[in-house]
Motif scaffolding. Sequence first.
Motif, short mmCIF file in Angstrom:
data_model
loop_
_atom_site.label_atom_id
_atom_site.label_comp_id
_atom_site.label_asym_id
_atom_site.label_seq_id
_atom_site.Cartn_x
_atom_site.Cartn_y
_atom_site.Cartn_z
N GLU A 164 0.85 -1.16 0.01
CA GLU A 164 0.04 -0.12 0.01
C GLU A 164 0.97 1.12 0.02
O GLU A 164 0.65 2.28 -0.57
N CYS A 165 2.04 1.07 0.54
CA CYS A 165 2.87 2.21 0.80
C CYS A 165 3.73 2.67 -0.51
O CYS A 165 4.14 3.57 -0.45
N ALA A 166 3.82 1.57 -1.06
CA ALA A 166 4.38 1.54 -2.42
C ALA A 166 3.23 1.91 -3.67
O ALA A 166 3.64 1.79 -4.77
N GLY A 167 2.24 2.53 -3.21
CA GLY A 167 1.20 3.08 -4.25
C GLY A 167 0.32 1.81 -4.62
O GLY A 167 -0.07 1.71 -5.83
N GLY A 168 0.45 0.84 -4.08
CA GLY A 168 -0.39 -0.47 -4.40
C GLY A 168 0.33 -1.49 -5.62
O GLY A 168 -0.45 -2.39 -5.71
N LYS A 169 1.68 -1.18 -5.79
CA LYS A 169 2.41 -2.23 -6.62
C LYS A 169 3.55 -2.92 -6.07
O LYS A 169 4.44 -2.12 -5.62
N VAL A 170 3.39 -4.08 -6.22
CA VAL A 170 4.49 -4.76 -5.37
C VAL A 170 5.86 -4.50 -6.09
O VAL A 170 6.93 -4.28 -5.41
N GLU A 171 5.95 -4.28 -7.49
CA GLU A 171 7.22 -3.95 -8.31
C GLU A 171 7.65 -2.47 -7.91
O GLU A 171 8.71 -2.22 -8.20
N ASP A 172 7.00 -1.88 -7.03
CA ASP A 172 7.29 -0.34 -7.01
C ASP A 172 7.90 -0.30 -5.54
O ASP A 172 8.16 0.69 -5.13
N ILE A 173 8.01 -1.48 -4.72
CA ILE A 173 8.49 -1.39 -3.32
C ILE A 173 9.73 -0.84 -3.35
O ILE A 173 10.44 -1.40 -4.06
N ASP A 174 9.98 -0.14 -2.29
CA ASP A 174 11.38 0.65 -2.27
C ASP A 174 11.62 0.88 -0.77
O ASP A 174 10.64 0.68 0.10
N MET A 175 12.63 1.56 -0.51
CA MET A 175 13.01 1.93 1.09
C MET A 175 12.02 2.91 1.47
O MET A 175 11.68 2.68 2.85
#
Length: 327
Positions: free
Chosen positions: A213-224
């Motif tokens: 959710e904190c990555a805007g809902g996209k697993v591939e956008d997960i970052d620090m």
Amino acid sequence: MADSEIVVGYDIGGTKIGIGLASSDGKILGRRRIKNKDTHPEDVLPQLAQCGLDMVKEASLKRKDIKGFGISAPGPSDIANGVLTAPPNNQYWRNVPIQKYLEEKLQLPGCFENDANCGALAEGFFGAGRGISDFIYMTMSTGIGGGIVTGGTLVRGVGFYGGEIGHTVLEANSTRKCGCGLYGCYESFCGGRSIALFLQEKLKDRPDHKIVECAGGKVEDIDMLALEKAYRAGDAFAAEVWDEMSMRNAQAMGILINTFNPKRLILGTLAWAIGDIYTDPIRKYLPRFCWTETREQCELTASELRRDIGYYAGAAAAIYFLLGRRM
Ligand SMILES: [Zn+2]
């Protein structure tokens, strides 16, 4: 104290190149930035030379007023010969003899060093390492690099690999593969890219997770940043990952503190961008990894130059290698 001398610095990044005109007493007299995304060296090299000459002119100086230039380079590089061999984010740059090119075009002596070591020199002459002869600079960003200054001298090693802190193996039987090919490297636990990949893999079937959710809902956008947000919001898994990261940071820093007995560890991007919630848990774990004496003699501090470090990095190399100044 010798008179201030002026040098040019180039910081070769994967998307941009920073150019700084700096004096040896710590002033930036001019700065420029050139885009370097998907470029070809034959287009960029002439710009680098011209830009350096233009900046000298704009500062009302002449080329004879300039003592030389330094290049802060990404790895892998041929440090001894000043060649960019295969910068990871610039596919068209292969075996580019950038130092020789600029020496000919600028008619000035040049020098070449990896970006983490240049960062250490920059902090030493212009930032959080001023006035200190024993300190370690750690780039803490997508990867983890280091520059070690001990007794005023930069540790380079016999093959210029000295200071590669990020690839100290912290866990012998780890399954966490590092980009360098080893398993269980410090960077594989604490580098921003490694943490992002680890979380993306762990949460690939959990689109409802707080970190996603904190990555805007996209697993591939997960970052620090997504991890930090979820951690601040109190997510339990984020806290677990944060704790592991803090412990591994402390483990690596403890090794450095006991090995080099530095006065300061100067921490790069993640430390100053995130702040106390990044460094406080590291401090909490440090007593497990180094002696009280060495720990009490060492201060953990954030980079002073922060995102401007690139403008100082190449110039600092020139001040160190060409002018022979020491910390
Ligand atoms: Zn590694």
